[in-house]
Design an enzyme around this catalytic site. Structure first.
Site, PDB file in Angstrom:
ATOM      1  N   LYS A 286       0.823  -1.213   0.000  1.00  0.00           N
ATOM      2  CA  LYS A 286       0.000   0.000   0.000  1.00  0.00           C
ATOM      3  C   LYS A 286       0.858   1.264   0.000  1.00  0.00           C
ATOM      4  O   LYS A 286       0.592   2.201  -0.745  1.00  0.00           O
ATOM      5  CB  LYS A 286      -0.937   0.029   1.221  1.00  0.00           C
ATOM      6  CG  LYS A 286      -1.878  -1.157   1.308  1.00  0.00           C
ATOM      7  CD  LYS A 286      -2.871  -0.998   2.462  1.00  0.00           C
ATOM      8  CE  LYS A 286      -2.251  -0.996   3.835  1.00  0.00           C
ATOM      9  NZ  LYS A 286      -1.807  -2.311   4.322  1.00  0.00           N
TER      10      LYS A 286
ATOM     11  N   ARG B 225      -9.873   0.301   8.554  1.00  0.00           N
ATOM     12  CA  ARG B 225      -9.451  -1.063   8.845  1.00  0.00           C
ATOM     13  C   ARG B 225     -10.558  -1.858   9.530  1.00  0.00           C
ATOM     14  O   ARG B 225     -10.366  -3.032   9.821  1.00  0.00           O
ATOM     15  CB  ARG B 225      -8.261  -1.014   9.793  1.00  0.00           C
ATOM     16  CG  ARG B 225      -6.908  -1.219   9.125  1.00  0.00           C
ATOM     17  CD  ARG B 225      -5.857  -1.048  10.199  1.00  0.00           C
ATOM     18  NE  ARG B 225      -4.635  -1.728   9.912  1.00  0.00           N
ATOM     19  CZ  ARG B 225      -3.588  -1.173   9.313  1.00  0.00           C
ATOM     20  NH1 ARG B 225      -3.637   0.057   8.868  1.00  0.00           N
ATOM     21  NH2 ARG B 225      -2.482  -1.858   9.141  1.00  0.00           N
TER      22      ARG B 225
ATOM     23  N   ARG C  92      11.285  -6.562   5.295  1.00  0.00           N
ATOM     24  CA  ARG C  92      11.186  -5.141   5.642  1.00  0.00           C
ATOM     25  C   ARG C  92      11.719  -4.911   7.048  1.00  0.00           C
ATOM     26  O   ARG C  92      12.386  -3.909   7.311  1.00  0.00           O
ATOM     27  CB  ARG C  92       9.731  -4.679   5.546  1.00  0.00           C
ATOM     28  CG  ARG C  92       9.575  -3.188   5.783  1.00  0.00           C
ATOM     29  CD  ARG C  92       8.180  -2.700   5.486  1.00  0.00           C
ATOM     30  NE  ARG C  92       7.279  -2.968   6.596  1.00  0.00           N
ATOM     31  CZ  ARG C  92       5.978  -2.692   6.560  1.00  0.00           C
ATOM     32  NH1 ARG C  92       5.430  -2.182   5.484  1.00  0.00           N
ATOM     33  NH2 ARG C  92       5.219  -2.955   7.610  1.00  0.00           N
TER      34      ARG C  92
ATOM     35  N   ARG D 221      11.088  -1.079  12.328  1.00  0.00           N
ATOM     36  CA  ARG D 221       9.760  -1.016  12.944  1.00  0.00           C
ATOM     37  C   ARG D 221       9.604  -2.128  13.951  1.00  0.00           C
ATOM     38  O   ARG D 221       9.827  -3.292  13.644  1.00  0.00           O
ATOM     39  CB  ARG D 221       8.673  -1.106  11.862  1.00  0.00           C
ATOM     40  CG  ARG D 221       8.301   0.263  11.321  1.00  0.00           C
ATOM     41  CD  ARG D 221       7.315   0.172  10.203  1.00  0.00           C
ATOM     42  NE  ARG D 221       6.095  -0.570  10.546  1.00  0.00           N
ATOM     43  CZ  ARG D 221       4.994  -0.542   9.814  1.00  0.00           C
ATOM     44  NH1 ARG D 221       4.947   0.191   8.722  1.00  0.00           N
ATOM     45  NH2 ARG D 221       3.945  -1.239  10.164  1.00  0.00           N
TER      46      ARG D 221
ATOM     47  N   ARG E 250      -0.811  -9.474  13.214  1.00  0.00           N
ATOM     48  CA  ARG E 250      -1.371  -8.455  12.311  1.00  0.00           C
ATOM     49  C   ARG E 250      -2.164  -9.112  11.182  1.00  0.00           C
ATOM     50  O   ARG E 250      -3.202  -8.598  10.759  1.00  0.00           O
ATOM     51  CB  ARG E 250      -0.262  -7.570  11.747  1.00  0.00           C
ATOM     52  CG  ARG E 250       0.217  -6.545  12.779  1.00  0.00           C
ATOM     53  CD  ARG E 250       1.637  -6.108  12.537  1.00  0.00           C
ATOM     54  NE  ARG E 250       1.809  -5.369  11.309  1.00  0.00           N
ATOM     55  CZ  ARG E 250       2.976  -5.251  10.670  1.00  0.00           C
ATOM     56  NH1 ARG E 250       4.057  -5.833  11.150  1.00  0.00           N
ATOM     57  NH2 ARG E 250       3.065  -4.540   9.574  1.00  0.00           N
TER      58      ARG E 250
END
Ligand code: ADP
Length: 189
Positions: free
Chosen positions: A14, A89, A128, A134, A145
């Site tokens: 996204k 969401r 990532r 993160r 998640r």
């Protein structure tokens, strides 16, 4: 305005495709993940609360996110349009968004959904995590998640199909190929 929701599971691309959309169509970007990470960095009350959910891979409560959304949107409302990334969401968030936009005489024009299977999502997010720093890009949180996505966010697929806004796009292949598919959808609007 041209208002687009870029929709998909964590790791579906996204953010990457939002950057392409911003450049090509001159849209503004609202990423609720970025908004929350910014609040955390600034050490605000909202940030402190949000951090507790984000680290576990849970969603921040609807009312917190809905409350800040209108002011974030209003700061961009002179734009040609806005890309909503990571929002909505949940169904209540989608309903709140619809109402907030209607109060401003505008609406969502398309929901572009990036389709990627869970196996590839996990690989992408773990990769990532090696560079993003993160705190939520670790295996345990990633699995949470994805579970949260399937239980709380995926019901939006039916919601937006009913609204006539749902446009699925294959989210695998090169970044350029995926963007070409997105441009085709936008050309039909
Ligand atoms: P990703 O799409 O990779 O999960 P985001 O940066 O969009 O990453 O979101 C990171 C985290 O921020 C989410 O896991 C969630 O805890 C929180 N968050 C972001 N947007 C929302 C939202 N609209 N509602 C609730 N929580 C959110």
């Amino acid at each position: 305005m041209l208002n687009i929701i870029i929709f998909g599971a964590p790791g579906s691309g996204k953010g990457t495709q939002s950057e392409n959309l911003i450049e090509k169509y001159g849209l503004e970007h609202i990423s609720t993940g970025d908004v929350l990470r910014d609040e955390i960095k600034q050490g605000t009350e909202l940030g402190k609360t949000a951090a507790q959910y984000i680290e576990k891979g849970q969603l921040v409560p609807d009312e917190l996110i809905i409350n800040i959304l209108a002011s974030v949107f209003d700061s961009k409302k002179s734009a040609k349009g806005v890309i909503f990334d990571g929002f909505p969401r949940t169904i209540p968030q989608a309903q709140a968004l619809k109402m907030m936009l209607a109060e401003r005489d505008t609406q969502i024009d398309a929901v572009i959904a990036l389709e990627v299977d869970d196996k590839e999502l996990i690989e992408r997010l773990l990769n990532r995590g090696k560079v993003s720093g993160r705190s939520d890009d670790n295996l345990e949180t990633i699995q949470n998640r994805l579970q949260v996505y399937h239980s709380q966010t995926a019901p939006l697929i039916e919601y937006y199909k009913t609204e006539g806004l749902y446009s699925p796009v294959k989210g695998t292949g090169s970044i350029d190929d995926i963007f070409a598919r997105i441009k085709k959808v936008i050309a039909t609007l």
